[in-house]
Design an enzyme around this catalytic site. Structure first.
Site, PDB file in Angstrom:
ATOM      1  N   GLU B  68       0.806  -1.222   0.000  1.00  0.00           N
ATOM      2  CA  GLU B  68       0.000   0.000   0.000  1.00  0.00           C
ATOM      3  C   GLU B  68       0.836   1.268   0.000  1.00  0.00           C
ATOM      4  O   GLU B  68       0.571   2.200  -0.762  1.00  0.00           O
ATOM      5  CB  GLU B  68      -0.961   0.015   1.194  1.00  0.00           C
ATOM      6  CG  GLU B  68      -2.196  -0.861   1.015  1.00  0.00           C
ATOM      7  CD  GLU B  68      -1.983  -2.319   1.352  1.00  0.00           C
ATOM      8  OE1 GLU B  68      -0.843  -2.700   1.707  1.00  0.00           O
ATOM      9  OE2 GLU B  68      -2.957  -3.096   1.255  1.00  0.00           O
ATOM     10  N   HIS B 137     -11.237  -3.898  10.541  1.00  0.00           N
ATOM     11  CA  HIS B 137     -11.909  -3.716   9.238  1.00  0.00           C
ATOM     12  C   HIS B 137     -13.230  -2.974   9.387  1.00  0.00           C
ATOM     13  O   HIS B 137     -14.117  -3.124   8.556  1.00  0.00           O
ATOM     14  CB  HIS B 137     -12.192  -5.070   8.577  1.00  0.00           C
ATOM     15  CG  HIS B 137     -10.987  -5.783   8.047  1.00  0.00           C
ATOM     16  ND1 HIS B 137     -10.030  -6.324   8.859  1.00  0.00           N
ATOM     17  CD2 HIS B 137     -10.578  -6.035   6.783  1.00  0.00           C
ATOM     18  CE1 HIS B 137      -9.087  -6.900   8.114  1.00  0.00           C
ATOM     19  NE2 HIS B 137      -9.396  -6.735   6.851  1.00  0.00           N
TER      20      HIS B 137
END
Ligand code: TPP
Ligand code: MG
Lengths: 321, 334
Positions: B68, B137
């Site tokens: 990322e 999440h």
């Protein structure tokens, strides 16, 4: 081949069998709506966790991944508390607050599954740093897969362990896919053990579906870690038998590979060791399987009947946050 | 604004509205490209990028390794040198891995360069509580980005807004963090067939009312709309204001609504402490103190990570009943 005791071979097989059936039963519970959220099965990779954890002892540590049930079980977790956790029950390892992706047992040196790819690696390095500062003869194994081997946390962790000569065993579970992305698309060097070599870490690539090969390699590295010769890296070639998670049918997985690994299955190979090296009969093996399965069913029964944490208790727990 | 350009009436899903915005902008400007994990052949985890690979080819639509920080940085470098990347980060939780690139780099270049450089990057991501996705999440992290000068923060709640705002974000010359909500992707809403843009910094009044102003964005908007419906049956007329972009923030629309209703409730999914709601509240007290009749109330998520257990998950973020209760507290100042 070195002769292993019959009991040892049985214990390896039993662990793999339990992992396989933990996953398959949990998937049923998922389909029945009893489990929610992300659930990443370790189907097809059972030999890696089993072989590595068998090479370690209880003072050592592990860090796991989002695909963490296998590591947890191989590390010696109680099936009842595992099922309870993935069902979100208070009897679970994390009281139902963590779930599948965060299952851990910090009291027994399992530093946990992780929802963030790669983030367990520096944590493993830190556990090894503590071991080194305390002059202990223990070590840490950290699990990662092919996809995770491209992230900074992994590469930085590898370099730190190398620079500080820490007792860490990096275990790459190369199942050749990160969700739907095949390894060839995510790196120009698909022989992942070479990443270790690039950082000055002794590294090897092995068949990750043969539990004896995994054990042998891990045992030698773990022992050498404890003698101050770490870190090491082992790349274990394996394959996911199913989609990335329970809701992914995995249609992108090539048929030839699925077929190949269907035969080259950790349990089939493990069974061969039982019959050829340990001389067990089919009947003896199915007795072992029957017992393991009974334990699993009992654990499910326990977990399904277990209570969830009450709202009052939860609010009390988070009061100081 | 351009609502009168309605060519045909049709309802599409939030995810398809985003998909249309990407397709239209990529067709309009060949400097727009998109990258992220599993966005090409697979079409993304939430099917937002379906069909883009086929239409625009693999030079402009491609999967990234799980790196990322690296690929976001690469997006920023491309943006700095003339491209218009749309970078997807699967979960806002994973943007924690790219903070240097986003905050120390992208957000600063225009300023540090004395206005000689710019970073026209869109970072698409999604946040919020889903169904049992647990602590890593489920976060709502807009306040972190809201706090950083140099970043724009967009959080659409409807398909119509999603499309118009994403097109504006792609045309924006500065870095935009575009935060979708995982529970909104399948929601349907009216989206006109023709092209339209919603400028950043324009709030939308989702429902007009006279008794109190409820300010909410992203995943909280549908819940607030439900609550407003129920409140209406009980004789309480709520006006629902959705800022749509938090940076820039349309203070005018908020203040005008507050002046009209004299009561304010702010609803945010994010943890209550240090949230965007607190800042909006302080703006209201500064700019409309004389108009408000009771303290501005903020209903936020609990200050806790999100539990895996589904019942407890419901406890940590505002539910429709909580919104109704809070609205009554504001009105009756109890
Ligand atoms: C930092 C980060 N990026 C992305 C994800 C989303 N994600 C979860 S698992 C996964 C694929 C991981 O692939 P790999 O490391 O090969 O592990 P495997 O699933 O094969 O065990 C991705 C992209 C994540 N959890 N964390
Ligand atoms: Mg993998």
């Amino acid at each position: 081949m070195k002769k292993y005791t019959k009991d040892f071979l049985i214990s390896l097989y039993t662990t793999m069998y339990k992992i396989r059936n933990f996953e398959e039963q949990a998937i049923k519970l998922y389909r029945d709506g009893l489990i929610r959220g992300y659930f990443h099965p370790y189907l097809g990779e059972e030999a890696i966790a089993t072989g590595v954890c068998a090479a370690m002892d209880s003072h050592d540590y592990i860090t796991s991944t989002h695909r963490g049930h296998g590591h947890c079980l191989a590390w010696g977790a109680d099936l009842k508390r595992m099922f309870s956790e993935v069902l979100g029950r208070e009897n679970g390892y994390c009281k139902g607050l963590g779930g599948s992706m965060h299952i851990a047992d910090y009291t027994k040196n399992n530093l946990g599954a992780n929802g963030i790819v790669g983030s367990g690696v520096p944590i493993a390095v830190g556990a090894a740093l503590g071991i080194s500062i305390r002059n202990e003869k223990h070590m840490v194994s950290t699990f990662i897969s092919d996809g995770g081997s491209g992230i900074g946390s992994f590469l930085e962790g590898l370099n730190l362990a190398s620079a500080w000569k820490l007792p860490v065993l990096f275990v790459i579970e190369n199942n050749q896919y990160a969700v739907s992305t095949p390894i060839e698309e995510s790196t120009g060097e698909t022989e992942l053990y070479k990443r270790g070599i690039g950082f000055g870490v002794e590294s090897i690539r092995i068949d990750g579906n043969d539990v004896i090969e995994v054990y042998k390699t891990a045992k030698s590295f773990a022992d050498r870690c404890k003698n101050g010769q770490g870190p090491f890296l082992m790349e274990c070639i394996t394959f996911r038998k199913s989609g990335h998670h329970v809701n992914d049918p995995g249609l992108y997985l090539p048929k030839e590979k699925l077929e190949h690994f269907k035969l080259h299955d950790p349990l089939i190979i493990g069974k061969k060791h039982l019959t050829s090296s340990a001389g067990l009969s089919e009947a003896e093996i199915s007795e072992i399987e029957k017992q393991a399965m009974a334990e699993i069913m009992e654990a499910i029964d326990f977990a399904v009947k277990s209570p969830e944490m009450s709202e009052e208790k939860f609010l009390k727990f988070v009061e100081e946050y | 604004m351009v609502k009168d350009v309605l060519i045909e009436k049709r309802e599409i899903m939030y995810r398809d509205a985003l998909n249309e915005a990407l397709k239209e902008e990529m067709a309009r400007d060949d400097k727009v490209f998109i990258m992220g994990e599993g966005i090409a052949q697979r079409g993304g985890s939430y099917k937002v990028t379906v069909g883009l690979l086929e239409q625009f080819g693999k030079k402009r639509v491609f999967d990234t390794p799980i790196s990322e920080n690296g690929f976001t940085g690469a997006g920023i470098g491309a943006a700095l040198t003339g491209m218009r990347p749309v970078v997807e980060i699967l979960f806002i939780d994973f943007t924690m891995l790219i903070l240097d690139q986003l905050i120390n780099q992208a957000a600063k270049f225009r300023f540090m360069s004395g206005d000689t450089a710019s970073v026209p990057l869109v970072l698409r991501t999604q946040g919020g509580v889903g169904n049992g996705l647990a602590a890593q999440h489920s976060q709502s992290l807009e306040a972190l980005f809201y706090h950083i000068p140099g970043l724009k923060v967009v959080m659409p709640s409807t398909p119509y807004d999603a499309k118009g705002l994403l097109k504006a974000a792609i045309r924006c010359d500065d870095p935009v963090i575009f935060i979708e909500h995982k529970l909104l992707y399948m929601n349907k809403g009216e989206v006109p067939g023709g092209e339209y843009i919603i400028p950043l910094g324009q709030a939308d009044i989702k429902r007009t009312g006279t008794d109190l102003t409820i300010i909410a964005w992203s995943g909280m908007v549908p819940k607030v709309m439900q609550a407003a419906e129920i409140l209406a049956k009980e004789g309480i007329s709520a006006e629902v204001v959705d800022p749509r972009s938090l940076v820039p923030l349309d203070k005018m629309t908020i203040i005008n609504s507050v002046k009209k209703t004299e009561h304010v409730l702010i609803v945010q999914e994010a943890a209550r402490r240090g949230g965007v709601g607190s800042d909006i509240s302080s703006i209201i007290q500064e700019e409309a103190f004389d108009y408000i009749d009771s303290p501005v109330k903020i209903l936020g998520g609990l200050n806790t990570p999100c539990p895996f257990n589904l019942n407890l998950e419901k406890v940590v973020i505002p539910q429709v009943e909580d919104i109704i209760r809070a609205a009554k507290e504001v009105i009756y100042a109890v």
